[in-house]
Design a protein around this motif. Structure first.
Motif, PDB file in Angstrom:
ATOM      1  N   GLY A  15       1.956   4.844  -3.986  1.00 56.68           N
ATOM      2  CA  GLY A  15       2.145   3.580  -3.298  1.00 56.68           C
ATOM      3  C   GLY A  15       1.197   2.484  -3.705  1.00 56.68           C
ATOM      4  O   GLY A  15       1.068   1.476  -2.997  1.00 56.68           O
ATOM      5  N   ALA A  16       0.484   2.632  -4.856  1.00 50.01           N
ATOM      6  CA  ALA A  16      -0.459   1.608  -5.292  1.00 50.01           C
ATOM      7  C   ALA A  16       0.260   0.318  -5.641  1.00 50.01           C
ATOM      8  O   ALA A  16       1.434   0.329  -6.050  1.00 50.01           O
ATOM      9  CB  ALA A  16      -1.259   2.101  -6.491  1.00 50.01           C
ATOM     10  N   HIS A  17      -0.474  -0.797  -5.498  1.00 46.71           N
ATOM     11  CA  HIS A  17       0.115  -2.072  -5.895  1.00 46.71           C
ATOM     12  C   HIS A  17       0.304  -2.133  -7.400  1.00 46.71           C
ATOM     13  O   HIS A  17       1.312  -2.625  -7.903  1.00 46.71           O
ATOM     14  CB  HIS A  17      -0.755  -3.236  -5.420  1.00 46.71           C
ATOM     15  N   SER A  18      -0.677  -1.670  -8.133  1.00 48.26           N
ATOM     16  CA  SER A  18      -0.570  -1.561  -9.584  1.00 48.26           C
ATOM     17  C   SER A  18      -1.433  -0.387 -10.012  1.00 48.26           C
ATOM     18  O   SER A  18      -2.316   0.057  -9.281  1.00 48.26           O
ATOM     19  CB  SER A  18      -1.034  -2.844 -10.277  1.00 48.26           C
ATOM     20  N   GLY A  19      -1.170   0.129 -11.159  1.00 50.68           N
ATOM     21  CA  GLY A  19      -1.930   1.273 -11.621  1.00 50.68           C
ATOM     22  C   GLY A  19      -1.562   2.519 -10.860  1.00 50.68           C
ATOM     23  O   GLY A  19      -0.440   2.661 -10.344  1.00 50.68           O
ATOM     24  N   THR A  20      -2.526   3.438 -10.742  1.00 51.03           N
ATOM     25  CA  THR A  20      -2.270   4.747 -10.137  1.00 51.03           C
ATOM     26  C   THR A  20      -2.798   4.855  -8.723  1.00 51.03           C
ATOM     27  O   THR A  20      -2.197   5.505  -7.877  1.00 51.03           O
ATOM     28  CB  THR A  20      -2.922   5.844 -11.002  1.00 51.03           C
ATOM     29  N   TYR A  21      -3.929   4.175  -8.451  1.00 50.97           N
ATOM     30  CA  TYR A  21      -4.620   4.421  -7.198  1.00 50.97           C
ATOM     31  C   TYR A  21      -4.709   3.164  -6.340  1.00 50.97           C
ATOM     32  O   TYR A  21      -4.692   2.035  -6.847  1.00 50.97           O
ATOM     33  CB  TYR A  21      -6.039   4.930  -7.465  1.00 50.97           C
TER      34      TYR A  21
END
Length: 738
Positions: A59-65
């Motif tokens: 559920g990250a906005h961008s990337g993984t975390y």
């Protein structure tokens, strides 16, 4: 959904307590930008957290975390993450993304964010309390002030009610803007004293404070009348340094002048202070002699390598005149003052070389002494034959220092090779050996074996040479005589150390040697012939011996030399090496060729010391860029503290002084004589020739400079190297030559 009002009151009290707790969090020290703002480390590194927090990989906005503040199960009160940072330049702003999971109402649960300006003390709320669900990611922004420190706190509050846990995801916390390019500037030393007509030097250093290094243009303001300032180079890249030379005119009025040194780059301007004191009563630089010779085989006009000796109010100085490139000079000049160094008369010693009615091809290494018992001034010279071999030592004598006899041969003329002689006489009337005079010289044909010779008849005749016990090898010994008649002879062991030997029986025999100190020295730039390793020795009224030399032991990495000294009251046990505090140990100034003088009317803790020396304001130079100057410093308490240094001559370029096969030359040594609380020295100064000759290198004096002392404390620690020559950076072997 309805809830009991009692529970609301308890929750409200708990919420207040939680908010108070988050208010006393200890924030980390300010960062130049947000660290781990996208949480892609998979951790909360760089953030300070309270309550229930985690990093999630869905559920990250961008990337993984993304960061989850609050929990998927009910929690009690505020959970938060916080970070402190400094706003950069270029219209900075803060932005972050958030996604709220709040099944309750904003009355009980919420997400919020606060931004505290630590510099101004104000707090704003970029994200007001909000409680929504399934609204997706939203962005908040806030303007920042360049250079201010901020603390951002990202919060999620849950009232711990079963069935509606609240949490908030935060991601992509970014501070935008540009890091301003900036620098700092400083001057070392930040003050100097000069006589009118002389120059002062300082090293101006810059450093990058932020951003990238830009070109910094240097300038100076607040100069006194007649003074000019020059920077070499005139501009530097931030992080570099420049040599500042402030030159005064003879008409520059006395006083103390705060000079502002300014550095300007495309992004910033900064300044530092340099305080110049122009002495009001100090004498001006006076030329006391010049080279009269015109023979084509040596260099004209050149005078160099002076020695001085004072007795009563009379000072006699000697020097090489008309230097040959490969060794020796056309003659030895004499320079005599009968009024304590105020006025001078000069001439050439007769009967030594073919240029003055003698038989020798050349002469070198002049040294001066006075024999009080026999009323005789003496100047020794190393005579050199047509094959440029040091053939022996002559002694020229005079009753008044003005009229000189043809020389006597004291040592040599026997087929052996000689170098670097020195002379002293026992002038204490209570000494058993009053009237003895002693010459030290080394035998180059026997591996620089040191020998001594004695005269008891005013220098007319001299004894067969005697070697000290164990026949040491060395160079440049400078004998001094204690009031009890003991002769102490410090000398260089060919550059690696200073040792000493003595005689307590009038020169009939000489002791074994004792270590004064090992030598750690920096190779002087530009190929200058600097007399590396040669000692300068003097003695106070009670017989305390002072030995000075150039040494880098107090500088980490041996980048430059200081002037250091050691003392002894018996000639066998020596004090720890002490640094003369001419400038900071972080300076770029290289000091060398010391001439130390002690007022023999003083002794003990009130001994008055005058010290002349040559120096480069910037050691990192080349033969074409090095700037050579002459400095002076003094102490009134036997070297415990020292005055502010004065620049008395220079700058001069190496092309303005005599050229030799071993480098450009002002001398392997100089000398200082202190009488009546004032220090007198003569020294070679090179100027641009204007008379068609190759050089204008003459002998000058700054007159009788007062020994005034000061507050700069001498230094014995820290020592970075103890003098193992093999481990000493940039050390060059001592050059034995005439």
């Amino acid at each position: 959904m309805p809830r009991p009002s009692l529970r609301r009151g308890l929750i409200a009290a708990t919420s207040v307590a939680a908010i108070a707790f988050t208010g006393i969090l200890f924030a980390p020290s300010a960062l130049a930008d947000v660290t781990n703002g996208g949480f892609e480390t998979g951790t909360l590194s760089g953030w300070t957290s309270t309550g229930t927090t985690a990093v999630v990989n869905s559920g990250a906005h961008s990337g993984t975390y993304a960061a989850r503040v609050g929990g998927t199960a009910p929690t009690n009160g505020n959970s938060s993450i916080a970070q402190t940072f400094t706003a950069p330049g270029g219209s900075p702003s803060l932005s972050f993304w958030y996604d709220v999971f709040c099944p309750d109402t904003v009355t009980y649960d919420w997400a919020t964010a606060t931004l505290k300006d630590n510099t101004s003390g104000t707090t704003t709320t970029p994200l007001a309390k909000t409680c929504t669900t399934n609204q997706g990611w939203k962005q908040k922004t806030a303007a920042l002030t360049t250079g201010h420190s901020y603390t951002l706190t990202l919060i999620s509050k849950d009232d711990n009610y079963a069935g509606d846990p609240t949490y908030t995801l935060y991601d992509d916390v970014v501070v935008s803007g540009s890091v301003a390019n900036d620098f700092s500037i400083s001057a070392s030393p930040n003050s100097a004293s000069v006589n009118a007509g002389a120059s002062a030097t300082s090293t101006v250093s810059t450093a990058v404070v932020s951003g990238t290094a830009e070109t910094v243009n240097l300038s100076a303001s607040g100069l006194p009348s007649g003074a000019t300032a020059a920077f070499s180079p005139a501009s530097v890249t931030a992080g570099g340094s420049s040599a500042l030379t402030v030159s005064t005119a003879t008409s520059t009025p006395s006083g103390t002048y705060p000079i502002t040194v300014t550095g300007s780059s495309p992004s910033a301007t900064h300044s530092t202070a340099f305080t110049l004191t122009v002495n009001g009563t100090g004498p001006t630089l006076t030329q006391i002699s010049t080279d009269p010779f015109t023979n084509s085989t040596s260099q004209h006009a050149t005078e160099l390598e002076p020695d001085t000796f004072a007795y009563g109010n009379t000072i006699v100085a000697s020097s090489q005149v008309g230097r040959f490139n490969d060794g020796g000079a056309s003659d030895i000049g004499w320079n005599t003052s009968t009024d304590g160094g105020t006025t001078w008369q000069h001439g050439m010693l007769p009967g030594i070389t073919t240029y003055q009615g003698g038989s020798w091809a050349r002469v070198s290494d002049p040294a001066v002494a006075y024999d009080a018992k026999h009323g005789t001034w003496m100047v020794t010279g190393l005579v050199i034959d047509a094959n440029v071999n040091g053939a022996g030592v002559t002694v020229s004598r005079s009753a008044d220092g003005l009229t000189w006899q043809n020389p006597v041969m004291a040592i040599g003329n026997d087929g052996q090779g000689y170098d670097k002689e020195w002379i002293v006489c026992d002038n204490t009337t209570t000494s058993a050996f009053y009237g003895n005079c002693y010459i030290e010289v080394d035998l180059t044909s026997s591996g620089n074996r040191v020998i001594m010779s004695t005269s008891t008849d005013g220098g007319t005749t001299w004894s067969a040479p005697v070697a000290p016990s164990s026949s040491p090898s060395g160079l440049g010994g400078q004998p001094v005589v204690q009031p009890n008649g003991t002769v102490v002879v410090p000398y260089s062991t060919n550059g690696s150390s200073i040792r000493a030997f003595n005689s307590s029986n009038g020169g009939s025999s000489w002791s074994s040697t004792s270590l004064v100190a090992n030598v750690s020295s920096h190779g002087v730039a530009g190929g200058l012939r600097d007399g590396e390793g040669l000692p300068s020795a003097e003695i106070d009224g009670a017989g305390k011996v002072y030995v000075a030399w150039q040494d880098c032991r107090f500088r980490s990495g041996c980048p430059v030399n200081d002037i250091v000294y050691s003392t002894s009251t018996n000639g066998t046990t020596w004090s720890a090496v002490t640094r003369v505090p001419i400038d900071a140990t972080t300076s770029t100034v290289d000091h060398f060729i010391p001439g130390i003088g002690v007022d023999k009317a003083t002794s003990g803790t009130t001994a008055k010391i005058g010290l002349y020396y040559y120096f480069y304001p910037n050691a990192n130079c080349t033969a074409s860029t090095c700037q050579l100057e002459v400095g002076y410093i003094s102490s009134t308490n036997s070297g415990t503290t020292w005055s502010t240094p004065q620049t008395v001559a220079g700058p001069m370029s190496l092309s303005q002084i005599a050229s030799t096969t071993q480098g450009s030359m002002v001398g392997d040594y100089i000398s200082t004589s202190v009488l009546n609380g004032k220090a007198v020295a003569t020294f070679a100064v090179g100027k641009a020739p204007t008379n068609g000759q190759a050089f204008d290198e003459a002998l000058y004096s700054a007159g009788a400079l007062p020994v005034i002392g000061g507050t700069a404390r001498a230094q014995q620690t820290p020592v970075f190297t103890t003098g193992n020559p093999a481990a000493t950076p940039n050390r060059v072997p001592l050059r034995t030559a005439r």
